[in-house]
Design an enzyme around this catalytic site. Structure first.
Site, PDB file in Angstrom:
ATOM      1  N   SER A 119       0.713  -1.255   0.071  1.00 24.30           N
ATOM      2  CA  SER A 119       0.121   0.092   0.059  1.00 24.30           C
ATOM      3  C   SER A 119       0.841   1.260  -0.156  1.00 24.30           C
ATOM      4  CB  SER A 119      -0.917   0.082   1.217  1.00 24.30           C
ATOM      5  OG  SER A 119      -1.524  -1.030   1.376  1.00 24.30           O
ATOM      6  N   HIS A 141      -1.008  -2.441  -6.996  1.00 25.62           N
ATOM      7  CA  HIS A 141      -1.928  -2.320  -5.640  1.00 25.62           C
ATOM      8  C   HIS A 141      -3.497  -2.748  -6.034  1.00 25.62           C
ATOM      9  CE1 HIS A 141      -2.928   0.869  -2.420  1.00 25.62           C
ATOM     10  NE2 HIS A 141      -3.152  -0.162  -2.114  1.00 25.62           N
ATOM     11  N   GLU A 153      -3.528   0.295  -8.830  1.00 30.77           N
ATOM     12  CA  GLU A 153      -2.394   1.331  -8.874  1.00 30.77           C
ATOM     13  C   GLU A 153      -1.462   0.615  -9.139  1.00 30.77           C
ATOM     14  OE1 GLU A 153      -2.271   3.147  -5.145  1.00 30.77           O
ATOM     15  OE2 GLU A 153      -2.151   5.167  -5.866  1.00 30.77           O
ATOM     16  N   ASN A 191      -3.068   5.875  -0.767  1.00 34.68           N
ATOM     17  CA  ASN A 191      -2.921   6.071   0.653  1.00 34.68           C
ATOM     18  C   ASN A 191      -2.364   7.590   0.949  1.00 34.68           C
ATOM     19  OD1 ASN A 191      -4.226   3.818   1.799  1.00 34.68           O
ATOM     20  ND2 ASN A 191      -2.559   2.499   0.604  1.00 34.68           N
TER      21      ASN A 191
HETATM   22  P1  NAI Z   1      -3.308  -9.343   6.279  1.00 35.47           P
HETATM   23  O1  NAI Z   1      -2.672  -9.233   7.609  1.00 35.47           O
HETATM   24  O2  NAI Z   1      -4.828  -9.719   6.331  1.00 35.47           O
HETATM   25  O3  NAI Z   1      -2.535 -10.668   5.603  1.00 35.47           O
HETATM   26  C1  NAI Z   1      -1.023 -10.694   5.524  1.00 35.47           C
HETATM   27  C2  NAI Z   1      -0.747 -12.295   5.383  1.00 35.47           C
HETATM   28  O4  NAI Z   1       0.762 -12.307   5.056  1.00 35.47           O
HETATM   29  C3  NAI Z   1      -1.030 -12.913   6.521  1.00 35.47           C
HETATM   30  O5  NAI Z   1      -1.969 -14.070   6.334  1.00 35.47           O
HETATM   31  C4  NAI Z   1       0.086 -13.761   6.944  1.00 35.47           C
HETATM   32  O6  NAI Z   1       0.231 -14.962   7.643  1.00 35.47           O
HETATM   33  C5  NAI Z   1       0.977 -13.634   5.495  1.00 35.47           C
HETATM   34  N1  NAI Z   1       2.419 -13.632   5.771  1.00 35.47           N
HETATM   35  C6  NAI Z   1       3.447 -12.878   6.690  1.00 35.47           C
HETATM   36  N2  NAI Z   1       4.671 -13.292   6.376  1.00 35.47           N
HETATM   37  C7  NAI Z   1       4.647 -14.041   5.216  1.00 35.47           C
HETATM   38  C8  NAI Z   1       5.720 -14.965   4.560  1.00 35.47           C
HETATM   39  N3  NAI Z   1       6.955 -14.830   4.853  1.00 35.47           N
HETATM   40  N4  NAI Z   1       5.362 -15.852   3.732  1.00 35.47           N
HETATM   41  C9  NAI Z   1       4.001 -15.670   3.271  1.00 35.47           C
HETATM   42  N5  NAI Z   1       3.041 -15.234   3.818  1.00 35.47           N
HETATM   43  C10 NAI Z   1       3.271 -14.373   4.880  1.00 35.47           C
HETATM   44  O7  NAI Z   1      -2.941  -8.233   5.515  1.00 35.47           O
HETATM   45  P2  NAI Z   1      -3.663  -7.625   4.257  1.00 35.47           P
HETATM   46  O8  NAI Z   1      -4.894  -6.589   4.727  1.00 35.47           O
HETATM   47  O9  NAI Z   1      -4.029  -8.854   3.228  1.00 35.47           O
HETATM   48  O10 NAI Z   1      -2.371  -7.053   3.592  1.00 35.47           O
HETATM   49  C11 NAI Z   1      -1.716  -7.234   2.695  1.00 35.47           C
HETATM   50  C12 NAI Z   1      -0.807  -6.411   1.838  1.00 35.47           C
HETATM   51  O11 NAI Z   1      -1.762  -5.779   0.929  1.00 35.47           O
HETATM   52  C13 NAI Z   1      -0.124  -5.256   2.656  1.00 35.47           C
HETATM   53  O12 NAI Z   1       1.078  -4.893   2.119  1.00 35.47           O
HETATM   54  C14 NAI Z   1      -1.036  -4.178   2.688  1.00 35.47           C
HETATM   55  O13 NAI Z   1      -0.631  -3.089   2.820  1.00 35.47           O
HETATM   56  C15 NAI Z   1      -1.864  -4.392   1.394  1.00 35.47           C
HETATM   57  N6  NAI Z   1      -3.125  -3.818   0.934  1.00 35.47           N
HETATM   58  C16 NAI Z   1      -4.316  -4.076   2.042  1.00 35.47           C
HETATM   59  C17 NAI Z   1      -5.179  -3.492   1.890  1.00 35.47           C
HETATM   60  C18 NAI Z   1      -6.245  -3.456   2.675  1.00 35.47           C
HETATM   61  O14 NAI Z   1      -7.304  -2.971   2.686  1.00 35.47           O
HETATM   62  N7  NAI Z   1      -6.211  -4.463   3.679  1.00 35.47           N
HETATM   63  C19 NAI Z   1      -5.639  -2.654   0.652  1.00 35.47           C
HETATM   64  C20 NAI Z   1      -4.305  -2.615  -0.394  1.00 35.47           C
HETATM   65  C21 NAI Z   1      -3.394  -3.178   0.013  1.00 35.47           C
END
Ligand code: NAI
Length: 287
Positions: A119, A141, A153, A191
């Site tokens: 993000s 993104h 994005e 963001n």
């Molecule tokens: P989340 O916390 O729901 O999921 C992250 C996942 O990554 C977890 O399941 C975790 O176990 C996994 N993980 C951590 N280390 C790992 C590794 N070494 N290998 C494989 N998996 C691993 O987070 P979310 O919300 O899905 O965010 C993920 C990315 O997307 C972040 O970079 C965030 O900034 C971005 N993002 C989030 C949005 C949102 O609305 N939540 C919108 C757009 C982008």
């Protein structure tokens, strides 16, 4: 280039949405997550979403079955090594992402694009961990919920090749999305504009300007937002909001306007992450 199989590293809110969108557009998607519980949650989410789409007559039962057959879940990246595209959607932390990118460049073929759903983190900085493959690193993104939101994005790093950019635009369209370019500055466009507003809503709440429900109602009714900023923060994840603010603070000359509000930090420290933990600004029924 038509992509046939995408590896999605990280199967949380975003990774599971990206995989589902790929699968419903005829692309095989394999989720890689180190957390087995998360893989089970992603599987459950896919099953429920596809059943819902069938019941709402958005897709047929046969299309849902085809999408299900396009999805798989693994805990080791090596088990996804035959993918012809990789997108990382793991925790918003530069050190975690750098170690994942180092592993991605070892695991996938030398012509595979290594995209990140970050993000806010600089693509150039992320790519610096794999200088030999930096031309294949790009920001892709997606927005939450991925199956619904049209925008992707697209962020080029300093070394990103035009071939990588062109095929990323193509893949976004293959997945039914509309790609829009942004430059590589912390927070990009979305963001950079959204998060300070969400953060300000926390300041307003902490300053006693209004209760959360009223802050959200005022922004919905007065600014025609579909969702108030505090409700949106819960939906995004309060931990994710805090992480993004910190990335912008560190990446944009430590300008204090990007420091997460004390109220936001307090909730995250209490384990209140929003919808995904059942409690954030608001309380949610986990079902
Ligand atoms: P989340 O916390 O729901 O999921 C992250 C996942 O990554 C977890 O399941 C975790 O176990 C996994 N993980 C951590 N280390 C790992 C590794 N070494 N290998 C494989 N998996 C691993 O987070 P979310 O919300 O899905 O965010 C993920 C990315 O997307 C972040 O970079 C965030 O900034 C971005 N993002 C989030 C949005 C949102 O609305 N939540 C919108 C757009 C982008």
């Amino acid at each position: 280039m038509v992509v046939k199989k995408v590896a999605v590293i990280g199967g949380g809110t975003m990774g599971s949405g990206i995989a589902l969108t790929a699968a419903t557009h005829g692309i095989h998607a394999v989720i890689v997550d180190i957390n087995e519980d998360q893989l089970a949650r992603a599987t459950d989410y896919h099953t429920k979403q596809l059943a819902r789409s069938v019941s709402k007559e958005r897709i047929t039962q046969e299309e849902a079955s085809v999408a299900t057959a396009h999805l798989s879940y693994v805990s080791a990246m090596a088990d996804a090594s035959d993918a012809d595209w990789a997108v990382e959607a793991a925790t918003e932390n530069i050190d975690i992402k750098k170690s994942i990118f180092a592993q991605m460049s070892e695991t996938f073929n030398k012509d595979v694009v290594l995209a990140t759903n970050t993000s806010s983190i600089s693509i150039t900085d992320l790519a610096s961990i794999i200088p030999d493959a930096a031309d294949r690193v790009i920001g892709m993104h997606f927005f939450n919920p991925v199956p619904v939101m049209k925008l992707v994005e697209v962020i080029k790093g300093k070394e990103t090749s035009s071939k990588t950019t062109a095929s990323t635009l193509e893949l976004a369209e293959q997945m039914g999305k509309i790609p829009v370019p942004a430059n590589d500055r912390a927070g990009f466009v979305s963001n950079r504009v959204l998060m300070p507003m969400i953060n300000e809503a926390f300041h307003a709440w902490a300053d006693g300007v209004a209760e959360p429900e009223d802050i959200d109602s005022i922004m919905k009714l007065g600014c025609a937002f579909p969702m108030g900023p505090l409700r949106l923060a819960d939906y995004i994840g309060l931990d994710v909001c805090k992480d993004i603010m910190m990335v912008m603070y560190n990446g944009l000359e430590e300008n204090p306007k990007y420091l997460p509000s004390a109220k936001l930090i307090e909730l995250v420290d209490q384990g209140y992450f929003g919808d995904k933990s059942g409690r954030g600004v608001y309380k949610y029924d986990k079902g």
